[in-house]
Write a protein that holds these residues in place. Sequence first.
Motif, mmCIF file in Angstrom:
data_model
loop_
_atom_site.group_PDB
_atom_site.id
_atom_site.type_symbol
_atom_site.label_atom_id
_atom_site.label_comp_id
_atom_site.label_asym_id
_atom_site.label_seq_id
_atom_site.Cartn_x
_atom_site.Cartn_y
_atom_site.Cartn_z
ATOM 1 N N PRO A 34 0.812 -1.229 0.000
ATOM 2 C CA PRO A 34 0.000 0.000 0.000
ATOM 3 C C PRO A 34 0.836 1.265 0.000
ATOM 4 N N ARG A 35 2.068 1.199 0.528
ATOM 5 C CA ARG A 35 2.934 2.375 0.494
ATOM 6 C C ARG A 35 3.344 2.707 -0.945
ATOM 7 N N ILE A 36 3.562 1.660 -1.754
ATOM 8 C CA ILE A 36 3.885 1.876 -3.160
ATOM 9 C C ILE A 36 2.665 2.437 -3.885
ATOM 10 N N ALA A 37 1.493 1.867 -3.593
ATOM 11 C CA ALA A 37 0.264 2.361 -4.220
ATOM 12 C C ALA A 37 0.039 3.834 -3.888
ATOM 13 N N SER A 38 0.294 4.215 -2.645
ATOM 14 C CA SER A 38 0.133 5.616 -2.247
ATOM 15 C C SER A 38 1.129 6.510 -2.966
ATOM 16 N N ALA A 39 2.356 6.019 -3.132
ATOM 17 C CA ALA A 39 3.377 6.797 -3.844
ATOM 18 C C ALA A 39 2.973 7.001 -5.298
ATOM 19 N N ILE A 40 2.454 5.937 -5.935
ATOM 20 C CA ILE A 40 2.034 6.042 -7.335
ATOM 21 C C ILE A 40 0.870 7.016 -7.475
ATOM 22 N N ALA A 41 -0.052 6.971 -6.521
ATOM 23 C CA ALA A 41 -1.184 7.905 -6.553
ATOM 24 C C ALA A 41 -0.693 9.355 -6.476
ATOM 25 N N ARG A 42 0.321 9.608 -5.631
ATOM 26 C CA ARG A 42 0.886 10.954 -5.538
ATOM 27 C C ARG A 42 1.540 11.354 -6.859
ATOM 28 N N MET A 43 2.245 10.420 -7.482
ATOM 29 C CA MET A 43 2.882 10.708 -8.772
ATOM 30 C C MET A 43 1.839 11.050 -9.828
ATOM 31 N N ASP A 44 0.764 10.282 -9.858
ATOM 32 C CA ASP A 44 -0.309 10.519 -10.825
ATOM 33 C C ASP A 44 -0.940 11.889 -10.635
ATOM 34 N N ALA A 45 -1.096 12.295 -9.393
ATOM 35 C CA ALA A 45 -1.750 13.570 -9.091
ATOM 36 C C ALA A 45 -0.843 14.769 -9.338
ATOM 37 N N ARG A 46 0.439 14.507 -9.584
ATOM 38 C CA ARG A 46 1.406 15.603 -9.740
ATOM 39 C C ARG A 46 2.171 15.499 -11.049
ATOM 40 N N VAL A 67 11.723 12.620 -5.143
ATOM 41 C CA VAL A 67 11.477 11.339 -4.490
ATOM 42 C C VAL A 67 11.539 11.494 -2.973
ATOM 43 N N ALA A 68 12.455 12.331 -2.492
ATOM 44 C CA ALA A 68 12.577 12.536 -1.051
ATOM 45 C C ALA A 68 11.299 13.118 -0.463
ATOM 46 N N ALA A 69 10.632 14.021 -1.213
ATOM 47 C CA ALA A 69 9.386 14.612 -0.731
ATOM 48 C C ALA A 69 8.271 13.571 -0.701
ATOM 49 N N THR A 70 8.236 12.698 -1.710
ATOM 50 C CA THR A 70 7.240 11.623 -1.719
ATOM 51 C C THR A 70 7.447 10.699 -0.527
ATOM 52 N N ALA A 71 8.694 10.315 -0.293
ATOM 53 C CA ALA A 71 8.997 9.428 0.838
ATOM 54 C C ALA A 71 8.612 10.076 2.155
ATOM 55 N N ARG A 72 8.942 11.347 2.293
ATOM 56 C CA ARG A 72 8.639 12.058 3.535
ATOM 57 C C ARG A 72 7.129 12.118 3.772
ATOM 58 N N ALA A 73 6.356 12.337 2.700
ATOM 59 C CA ALA A 73 4.892 12.411 2.837
ATOM 60 C C ALA A 73 4.309 11.076 3.283
ATOM 61 N N LEU A 74 4.994 9.985 2.959
ATOM 62 C CA LEU A 74 4.522 8.648 3.330
ATOM 63 C C LEU A 74 5.145 8.148 4.629
ATOM 64 N N LEU A 76 11.917 3.856 0.404
ATOM 65 C CA LEU A 76 11.010 3.923 -0.740
ATOM 66 C C LEU A 76 11.694 3.379 -1.999
ATOM 67 N N GLU A 77 12.964 3.709 -2.175
ATOM 68 C CA GLU A 77 13.716 3.177 -3.316
ATOM 69 C C GLU A 77 13.738 1.649 -3.280
ATOM 70 N N THR A 78 13.970 1.090 -2.105
ATOM 71 C CA THR A 78 14.029 -0.364 -1.963
ATOM 72 C C THR A 78 12.690 -1.015 -2.272
ATOM 73 N N LEU A 79 11.601 -0.412 -1.769
ATOM 74 C CA LEU A 79 10.268 -0.950 -2.022
ATOM 75 C C LEU A 79 9.965 -0.995 -3.521
ATOM 76 N N PRO A 97 11.689 4.830 -7.875
ATOM 77 C CA PRO A 97 10.511 5.708 -7.898
ATOM 78 C C PRO A 97 10.629 6.801 -8.954
ATOM 79 N N GLY A 98 11.844 7.348 -9.104
ATOM 80 C CA GLY A 98 12.038 8.395 -10.098
ATOM 81 C C GLY A 98 11.782 7.898 -11.510
ATOM 82 N N ALA A 99 12.271 6.688 -11.813
ATOM 83 C CA ALA A 99 12.072 6.122 -13.139
ATOM 84 C C ALA A 99 10.596 5.815 -13.378
ATOM 85 N N TYR A 100 9.908 5.340 -12.342
ATOM 86 C CA TYR A 100 8.486 5.027 -12.486
ATOM 87 C C TYR A 100 7.695 6.309 -12.750
ATOM 88 N N ALA A 101 8.004 7.379 -11.992
ATOM 89 C CA ALA A 101 7.306 8.656 -12.173
ATOM 90 C C ALA A 101 7.551 9.217 -13.567
#
Length: 321
Positions: A219-231, A238-245, A252-255, A264-268
């Motif tokens: 679910p942490r990955i799903a939440s990160a992807i949702a943030r990427m989609d919304a932005r 990536v550091a701001a995304t991790a901090r928000a979660l 977050l990189e490991t997940l 996460p950067g490549a996915y975004a």
Amino acid sequence: MTQSATIFAPSSAPLSLAVLVLPQASILEVAGTLDPMRSANRHLGTEAYRWRVLSPDGGPVPLTCGIEIPASGTLNDAAGADALVVVAGFRQAEVATRPLIAALRRAAGRFAMIGGIDAGPWVLARARLLDGYRATVHWEDFEDMAAAHPEVDVVQTRYVIDRNRFTAGGAAPAADLMLHLIAQRQGTPLARQIAASFITTPRDGAEAQVQHSRPRLDPRIASAIARMDARLDAPEPVAATARALGLSTRRLETLFQTALGQSPGAYALGLRLAAARRMITDTHHPLAEVALRCGFSSQSTLSRAFQRAFGQPPSSLRKGR
């Protein structure tokens, strides 16, 4: 969701729909609209639902899969229908011509309710038939429709019923909407029977169109992807995304590496490039605008990233258009 007291209410009277299918609609959108009614008639053993497929010129309609669906008339032949449903997909700005928009406005008063499927709501909005209404549209068209029609309260849900208007955001939501219609008219047990015959489960109209919580996805990955989609237009570090979660950047990189095989950067970046490719192929927005709306600082920055990812410049997708 405001429920209409017209066709979405218990009734034993036959319901008649005029289904206007525009060129470049998807066969799934058409099937999602028609087949639940066909199945309801089968289960009920009576013609509780009647429909007539119409097209802009009365002739066969070319669909995105390369086949044509026969039509039995134009909007002028929709007399007697209780509701009008406009089914549209790609290139709605081209196939929904000014004469068709004018014809929709003239015909609107004939129907108890009017609906739109996928890009159909945008066609209705252009005809000023959604002014002051809450509506949805396919998520790929959401931002453009909301910007072009501020008089419409556009939401990213699966389907919406607001007074004498109903809209669905795509093929699967169209089937959900029709199952809801059947449940309201003939009862939930029948709607469940129909859903079971299609080996599916009806989903509520208020659900989001895009779900990121895939099976076994953290679910942490799903939440990160949702943030990427919304932005997409203003990607955050990536550091701001991790901090928000509540995670460290390293965690977050490991997940992401473990679950998705990329950072996460490549996915975004992949999400932003996919959005840019859709916008380039499906709209006429200038490439500079596409770049800004997808989070790139300039057209040249987009072009370089696009070339690396897809092996061709974005301008090549518009040659011959």
